[in-house]
Design a protein around this motif. Structure first.
Motif, mmCIF file in Angstrom:
data_model
loop_
_atom_site.group_PDB
_atom_site.id
_atom_site.type_symbol
_atom_site.label_atom_id
_atom_site.label_comp_id
_atom_site.label_asym_id
_atom_site.label_seq_id
_atom_site.Cartn_x
_atom_site.Cartn_y
_atom_site.Cartn_z
ATOM 1 N N ALA A 1 6.790 9.201 6.427
ATOM 2 C CA ALA A 1 6.631 9.127 4.977
ATOM 3 C C ALA A 1 7.090 7.779 4.438
ATOM 4 C CB ALA A 1 7.408 10.264 4.306
ATOM 5 N N PHE A 2 8.172 7.232 4.997
ATOM 6 C CA PHE A 2 8.580 5.879 4.610
ATOM 7 C C PHE A 2 7.417 4.907 4.804
ATOM 8 C CE2 PHE A 2 12.997 7.398 5.335
ATOM 9 C CZ PHE A 2 13.594 6.909 4.189
ATOM 10 N N ASN A 3 6.760 5.044 5.942
ATOM 11 C CA ASN A 3 5.711 4.089 6.268
ATOM 12 C C ASN A 3 4.387 4.401 5.591
ATOM 13 O OD1 ASN A 3 6.586 2.037 8.600
ATOM 14 N ND2 ASN A 3 7.762 3.928 8.745
ATOM 15 N N LEU A 4 4.178 5.660 5.203
ATOM 16 C CA LEU A 4 3.028 5.966 4.361
ATOM 17 C C LEU A 4 3.190 5.263 3.019
ATOM 18 C CD1 LEU A 4 0.412 7.478 3.815
ATOM 19 C CD2 LEU A 4 1.770 9.464 3.105
ATOM 20 N N GLY A 5 4.419 5.274 2.518
ATOM 21 C CA GLY A 5 4.697 4.523 1.301
ATOM 22 C C GLY A 5 4.472 3.034 1.494
ATOM 23 N N ASN A 6 4.877 2.514 2.661
ATOM 24 C CA ASN A 6 4.653 1.096 2.960
ATOM 25 C C ASN A 6 3.167 0.767 2.954
ATOM 26 O OD1 ASN A 6 7.385 1.241 3.400
ATOM 27 N ND2 ASN A 6 7.279 0.875 5.608
ATOM 28 N N ALA A 7 2.368 1.616 3.614
ATOM 29 C CA ALA A 7 0.925 1.377 3.707
ATOM 30 C C ALA A 7 0.279 1.441 2.328
ATOM 31 C CB ALA A 7 0.285 2.402 4.645
ATOM 32 N N LEU A 8 0.640 2.467 1.567
ATOM 33 C CA LEU A 8 0.084 2.625 0.220
ATOM 34 C C LEU A 8 0.435 1.430 -0.648
ATOM 35 C CD1 LEU A 8 -1.233 4.421 -1.983
ATOM 36 C CD2 LEU A 8 1.044 5.390 -2.394
ATOM 37 N N ALA A 9 1.702 1.024 -0.581
ATOM 38 C CA ALA A 9 2.155 -0.074 -1.428
ATOM 39 C C ALA A 9 1.528 -1.405 -1.022
ATOM 40 C CB ALA A 9 3.679 -0.175 -1.359
ATOM 41 N N ALA A 10 1.427 -1.660 0.294
ATOM 42 C CA ALA A 10 0.808 -2.904 0.761
ATOM 43 C C ALA A 10 -0.652 -2.965 0.322
ATOM 44 C CB ALA A 10 0.916 -3.002 2.280
ATOM 45 N N TRP A 11 -1.337 -1.828 0.408
ATOM 46 C CA TRP A 11 -2.749 -1.775 0.003
ATOM 47 C C TRP A 11 -2.887 -1.997 -1.503
ATOM 48 C CZ3 TRP A 11 -5.309 2.523 -2.626
ATOM 49 C CH2 TRP A 11 -6.691 2.334 -2.739
ATOM 50 N N LEU A 12 -2.066 -1.294 -2.293
ATOM 51 C CA LEU A 12 -2.133 -1.446 -3.744
ATOM 52 C C LEU A 12 -1.750 -2.865 -4.167
ATOM 53 C CD1 LEU A 12 -0.555 1.942 -4.923
ATOM 54 C CD2 LEU A 12 -2.963 1.266 -5.061
ATOM 55 N N GLY A 13 -0.741 -3.432 -3.490
ATOM 56 C CA GLY A 13 -0.353 -4.800 -3.803
ATOM 57 C C GLY A 13 -1.469 -5.789 -3.519
ATOM 58 N N GLY A 14 -2.181 -5.580 -2.399
ATOM 59 C CA GLY A 14 -3.320 -6.430 -2.084
ATOM 60 C C GLY A 14 -4.436 -6.289 -3.112
ATOM 61 N N LEU A 15 -4.629 -5.060 -3.613
ATOM 62 C CA LEU A 15 -5.679 -4.825 -4.615
ATOM 63 C C LEU A 15 -5.415 -5.603 -5.896
ATOM 64 C CD1 LEU A 15 -6.555 -1.004 -4.500
ATOM 65 C CD2 LEU A 15 -7.923 -2.937 -3.701
ATOM 66 N N VAL A 16 -4.172 -5.552 -6.385
ATOM 67 C CA VAL A 16 -3.896 -6.223 -7.656
ATOM 68 C C VAL A 16 -3.931 -7.751 -7.495
ATOM 69 C CG1 VAL A 16 -2.617 -4.290 -8.637
ATOM 70 C CG2 VAL A 16 -1.386 -6.019 -7.312
ATOM 71 N N ILE A 17 -3.580 -8.242 -6.315
ATOM 72 C CA ILE A 17 -3.696 -9.679 -6.074
ATOM 73 C C ILE A 17 -5.161 -10.081 -6.015
ATOM 74 C CG2 ILE A 17 -3.323 -11.528 -4.382
ATOM 75 C CD1 ILE A 17 -0.688 -10.163 -3.644
ATOM 76 N N SER A 18 -5.956 -9.306 -5.267
ATOM 77 C CA SER A 18 -7.388 -9.604 -5.145
ATOM 78 C C SER A 18 -8.101 -9.490 -6.479
ATOM 79 C CB SER A 18 -8.032 -8.662 -4.121
ATOM 80 O OG SER A 18 -7.473 -8.840 -2.838
#
Length: 407
Positions: free
Chosen positions: A331-348
């Motif tokens: 679950a820690f890493n599901l949060g990591n994956a979700l956050a990394a993806w969302l962070g990439g989306l807002v940058i893109s």
């Protein structure tokens, strides 16, 4: 604390290094393969998703294996994955290597947390778990900065070869220091799965996803944020990651200490403060001094949630904790994956390098809301139990006293 916790911390050190070192090397890896930084961020997302998948799968496969032997197998898998990452001729192969290494992550920390908690008295369980996770946090003070420095000067492939060597050291440490623990008798998969019917276990895991996801929304893109916004030189990223790691060490130890005393209040304070600090990072990122202080606070507050969340799951799934413990690491890493993806989306989307901080603040605030719900449910359950006791006490004096029922 038992010496066996040192062996678990050594393994955690190697795993922590490979998990976090990619943050400081994203620009170098992206340039090496000719991909964009958001695309290189998939190395974070892929690793995190591998942990999510590997945590339950490897734990289930290990139910018939003594825990010490399973920990050694997991470290061996970790070594293989990092060697593949170091030698990968193409981005896809490196991503595959990251996933292979990640399969060991969740089960290692999940099984390791159960072993650590079983080595000490009940009132010291969170402290023992925190001691194991100290290896993960110290990796961010020593392993990650050195790995970043090596990657910037000798190439990132050398970094991952060194990480593989750390895995070998961790494997040898477990073989030497962890006692031979018999496989628990009578443990069945259905017993382990029953823990997931407990709403408090599910709430704790959801808090884990959202709370630690808030940290990773910012930290995944910390290197370009600090260089392009705060104005730090590329070489300064190494020392800023040291500050992040120092914050993690402090937060982990404080979280472990207070989780044994007041678990839910510790979560309320750390998650609320984390949301505020992440929101503030959108402003402080424009100042070198402000950014440096904020990076320390994110590390401290983020890891202050780890021991209490892990102990919360162990307490609520006390009858069969191994799978629940491992899944919570996932679950820690599901949060990591979700956050990394969302962070990439807002940058893109062109919202700027600091936009992931708003994503992180929203995730942490959502985790705080769930913590408040969990605490309210627990208090309501306690009042109902107390109310039942008052009804019994109010029975006529002539009636025979009923035998108390212990739940």
């Amino acid at each position: 604390m038992p010496l066996a916790l040192l062996a678990l911390a050594i393994g955690a050190f190697g795993i922590g290094t490979t998990e976090f070192v990619i943050m400081g090397l994203l620009p170098e890896v992206a340039a090496g393969y000719g991909v964009s930084i958001p695309t290189a961020g998939l190395l974070v997302t892929g690793y995190a998703l591998g942990v999510v998948l590997g945590a339950p799968v490897m734990t289930v496969l290990g139910t018939r294996v003594p825990r010490k032997r399973m920990l050694m197998v997991l470290m061996g898998l970790f070594v293989v994955g990092n060697v593949v990452s170091a030698l990968a001729p193409a981005f896809g192969v490196m991503l595959a290597g990251r996933v292979v290494a990640s399969l060991a992550h969740g089960a290692f920390f999940g099984i390791g947390a159960v072993v650590a908690a079983g080595l000490v008295a009940p009132e010291r369980k969170a402290g023992a778990i925190a001691m194991m996770f100290t290896g993960l946090t110290v990796a961010n003070v020593v392993g990650v900065p050195l790995g970043t420095l090596v990657g910037q000067h000798l190439g990132w492939r050398v970094t991952f070869l060194i990480v593989a060597a750390l895995g070998v050291v961790g494997l040898l440490g477990i073989a030497r220091l962890v006692p031979d623990l018999p496989r628990p008798e009578g443990v069945r998969i259905r017993h382990e799965l029953a823990a997931f019917r407990n709403v408090q276990v599910l709430l704790a895991m959801a808090m884990t996803v959202l709370g630690f996801g808030g940290v990773f929304a910012a930290i995944t893109y910390i290197s370009p944020m600090l260089t392009n916004v705060a104005g730090f030189a590329d070489t300064s990223v190494t020392w800023l990651l040291v500050l992040f790691g120092l914050g993690m060490v402090a937060g982990n130890l404080v979280g472990g200490r207070f989780a044994d005393r007041a678990l839910m209040p510790m979560l309320y304070v750390s998650l609320g403060a984390l949301a505020l600090v992440l929101a503030a990072f959108t402003l402080t990122a424009h100042s070198k001094a402000g950014a440096a202080v904020t990076v320390v606070l994110i590390g401290a507050l983020g890891f202050a949630t780890v021991p209490p969340l892990q102990k919360r799951v162990l307490d609520q799934a006390s009858g069969a904790p191994t799978l629940a413990s491992a899944v919570n690491i996932g679950a820690f890493n599901l949060g990591n994956a979700l956050a990394a993806w969302l962070g990439g989306l807002v940058i893109s989307a062109g919202l700027g390098w600091t936009a992931p901080n708003w994503v992180g603040a929203a995730l942490a605030a959502s985790a705080l809301l769930l913590a408040l719900v969990s605490g309210a449910l627990e208090r309501r359950t306690g009042r109902r139990a107390a109310g039942g006791g008052r009804v019994v006490a109010a029975a006529p004096a002539a009636a025979p006293a009923p035998t108390p029922v212990h739940h």
